[in-house]
Design a protein around this motif. Structure first.
Motif, PDB file in Angstrom:
ATOM      1  N   ALA A 211       0.817  -1.211   0.000  1.00 40.83           N
ATOM      2  CA  ALA A 211       0.000   0.000   0.000  1.00 40.83           C
ATOM      3  C   ALA A 211       0.851   1.263   0.000  1.00 40.83           C
ATOM      4  O   ALA A 211       0.408   2.320  -0.474  1.00 40.83           O
ATOM      5  CB  ALA A 211      -0.931   0.008   1.216  1.00 40.83           C
ATOM      6  N   VAL A 212       2.075   1.149   0.531  1.00 45.44           N
ATOM      7  CA  VAL A 212       2.973   2.305   0.586  1.00 45.44           C
ATOM      8  C   VAL A 212       3.766   2.446  -0.706  1.00 45.44           C
ATOM      9  O   VAL A 212       3.975   3.549  -1.216  1.00 45.44           O
ATOM     10  CB  VAL A 212       3.935   2.201   1.790  1.00 45.44           C
ATOM     11  N   GLY A 213       4.231   1.317  -1.246  1.00 41.46           N
ATOM     12  CA  GLY A 213       5.126   1.335  -2.388  1.00 41.46           C
ATOM     13  C   GLY A 213       4.533   1.994  -3.622  1.00 41.46           C
ATOM     14  O   GLY A 213       3.421   1.656  -4.049  1.00 41.46           O
ATOM     15  N   GLY A 214       5.262   2.962  -4.178  1.00 41.13           N
ATOM     16  CA  GLY A 214       4.870   3.611  -5.423  1.00 41.13           C
ATOM     17  C   GLY A 214       3.744   4.608  -5.307  1.00 41.13           C
ATOM     18  O   GLY A 214       3.246   5.097  -6.325  1.00 41.13           O
ATOM     19  N   ARG A 215       3.334   4.942  -4.093  1.00 40.92           N
ATOM     20  CA  ARG A 215       2.187   5.850  -3.924  1.00 40.92           C
ATOM     21  C   ARG A 215       2.670   7.290  -3.736  1.00 40.92           C
ATOM     22  O   ARG A 215       3.470   7.573  -2.852  1.00 40.92           O
ATOM     23  CB  ARG A 215       1.354   5.437  -2.715  1.00 40.92           C
ATOM     24  N   PRO A 216       2.167   8.249  -4.529  1.00 40.78           N
ATOM     25  CA  PRO A 216       2.520   9.659  -4.317  1.00 40.78           C
ATOM     26  C   PRO A 216       2.020  10.141  -2.956  1.00 40.78           C
ATOM     27  O   PRO A 216       0.966   9.695  -2.482  1.00 40.78           O
ATOM     28  CB  PRO A 216       1.800  10.385  -5.462  1.00 40.78           C
ATOM     29  N   ALA A 217       2.763  11.057  -2.336  1.00 35.82           N
ATOM     30  CA  ALA A 217       2.395  11.621  -1.031  1.00 35.82           C
ATOM     31  C   ALA A 217       2.025  10.507  -0.058  1.00 35.82           C
ATOM     32  O   ALA A 217       0.985  10.551   0.613  1.00 35.82           O
ATOM     33  CB  ALA A 217       1.250  12.619  -1.188  1.00 35.82           C
ATOM     34  N   ALA A 218       2.906   9.503   0.056  1.00 33.08           N
ATOM     35  CA  ALA A 218       2.596   8.294   0.816  1.00 33.08           C
ATOM     36  C   ALA A 218       2.335   8.568   2.293  1.00 33.08           C
ATOM     37  O   ALA A 218       1.458   7.943   2.906  1.00 33.08           O
ATOM     38  CB  ALA A 218       3.735   7.278   0.667  1.00 33.08           C
TER      39      ALA A 218
END
Length: 484
Positions: A288-295
């Motif tokens: 869910a964290v990986g590759g997400r903008p403004a994580a």
């Protein structure tokens, strides 16, 4: 008028570097305003920003929960080199940082290429950091008003937009603050550093309330290769710690305070990064964290079930990344100032305003030049190139420590690298490993960049070098330079 071409292997002694800096302090207006606290805040301001607020998601995408190991390995690389910077920063407290250390240890040609590579670490990274800033500006606008800037005005063509207007704005604001004076810049950096540390500590507190051990498994989904790739991505989060050494001519008691500030910054930032990574992944899981903008904002929104917390994190990121732009632009202008003193770049960069005691013209030129890639490039396009350029300069600094230990055994050193020569050799080895991990495409780009630097030195810098060999006093050094 330029004379005959200089010898690219000639050395500039540490005594002459310090003498010239002392003369410029006396005659050109640079002032010693920065104490130990300001130096530590300056270091934190230069480091903590896009790498953790934006780049964390890329590191997690590569390594999964083992990103903590990646952060530790990246920190280990920095620690080895931090010892080298601490020794040289205390022994040669001037504005040139890696460039000046290479000049004293390895010669003019190497020093020019180091300065050329610092355009990547300090100059191009400003563009990268500014691009990351615009992501959180939109996140903050969304949380406050429910409205965001259209893609055409908040991203470059590579990211589906036309021009990244927020990136240009943050560079312009930083340049305005820098030309006002070092005292004002140091105060602003200190305030922003304290604020962003508080925001990240608050993030950890929120994330750990939802921590689930199951989210850390599998710990190494991509194996050792993923950890290696994650380490290269994580290293971008540490870029900037060496900016402390660019304040050598504006720091109080630099021989004592610079080494302490460097080591404190690396330790503080490493603990913080590992805690943030564990809190984020433990709360919602690596995928869910990986590759997400403004994580980080996303994590807080998921944990709290509200957009308020995410808005606070977005505000912290906006402040944090702006402080990185400010600190890194400061470092770039001071390095260009040192190179300009030596005739290797145009003299406009060494001019210091008698009113503000800052290099106004050089700062504005840097702002304009690097606002262009910030406006039209994507973050991914420049991160690896910044990383490999930074690693190359760090490797050279480790070699310079060895060279100066041999050539200048009597040089006054307020700090000495422990376990010499094992530590600097390990520093070189770790730097080369992470350079290898950037991939062949980045190596090709870096080779082309170095080739361009060699041409600039051969046809401009080498013919205009103003290195003097005899004088070691401040007055004689300046008089010699001005007579050329």
């Amino acid at each position: 008028m330029p004379g005959s071409p200089a010898n690219p292997f000639r050395i500039k002694s540490p005594e002459l570097l310090v003498a010239e800096a002392g003369a410029d302090l006396a005659g050109h207006g640079l002032k010693r305003h920065m104490g130990l606290f300001q130096l530590v805040c300056f270091g934190v301001g230069a480091i903590v920003g896009t790498g953790i607020f934006v780049g964390l998601s890329d590191s997690v995408a590569q390594a999964g929960p083992a990103v903590v190991v990646s952060f530790l390995l990246a920190a280990l690389t920095c620690v080895f080199t931090a010892f080298a910077f601490a020794e040289l920063g205390g022994a040669i407290p001037v504005s040139g940082s890696s460039y000046s250390f290479a000049y004293a240890g390895l010669g003019e040609g190497t020093a020019f290429l180091v300065g050329w590579c610092l355009l990547l670490e300090y100059g191009v990274s400003v563009s990268a950091v500014a691009v990351g800033w615009s992501q959180y500006v939109n996140e903050l606008l969304a949380s406050l008003t429910g409205w965001q800037l259209p893609a055409a005005l908040s991203a470059g063509p590579g990211d589906g937009g036309v021009i990244n207007l927020p990136a240009v704005i943050v560079i312009a604001l930083a340049s305005v603050l820098l030309v006002r004076g070092v005292r004002e810049s140091a105060r602003a950096t200190a305030a922003m550093a304290v604020l962003k540390l508080a925001i990240l500590v608050a993030f950890c507190a929120i994330g750990f309330t939802a921590f689930k051990h199951g989210n850390l498994t599998p710990f190494t989904p991509a194996g050792l290769g993923g950890i290696g790739a994650g380490t290269t991505a994580a290293f971008f989060s540490y870029i900037g710690f060496d900016a402390i050494t660019t304040a050598g001519e504006e720091a109080k008691n630099p021989r004592r305070n610079i080494p302490i500030a460097i080591l404190v910054c690396i330790g503080l930032v490493t603990v913080l990064y590992c805690a943030v990574a564990l809190a984020a992944i433990g709360a919602i899981g690596g995928p869910a964290v990986g590759g997400r903008p403004a994580a980080l904002s996303y994590v807080v929104n998921q944990v709290t079930g509200s957009t308020v917390g995410g808005g606070v994190i977005a505000f912290g990121a906006v402040v944090a990344i702006a402080s990185v732009v400010l600190a890194v632009m400061y470092g770039q202008t001071r390095i260009l100032m040192s190179m300009s003193r030596d005739g290797l770049v145009p003299r406009v960069f060494e001019r210091v305003s008698p009113k503000t005691a800052t290099p106004v013209s050089g700062t504005l030129i840097v702002a304009v030049v690097f606002a262009v890639p910030a406006a039209f490039s994507s973050l991914d396009a420049v991160v690896n190139l910044c990383t490999i350029g930074t690693l190359a300069t760090m490797a050279v600094v480790n070699v310079a420590v060895i060279a100066l230990r041999r050539r200048e055994p009597g040089l006054a050193r307020s700090f000495r690298v422990p376990l010499y020569p094992v530590m600097p050799l390990l520093g070189v080895g770790f730097c080369l490993y992470l350079m290898y991990e950037t991939g062949w495409t980045t190596w090709v780009q870096f080779a082309a960049f170095l080739a361009a630097g060699c041409l600039v030195y051969a046809f401009y810098g080498r013919r205009r070098s103003r290195l003097v060999s005899a004088p070691v006093t401040a007055d004689d050094a300046v008089a010699e330079r001005q007579a050329v």
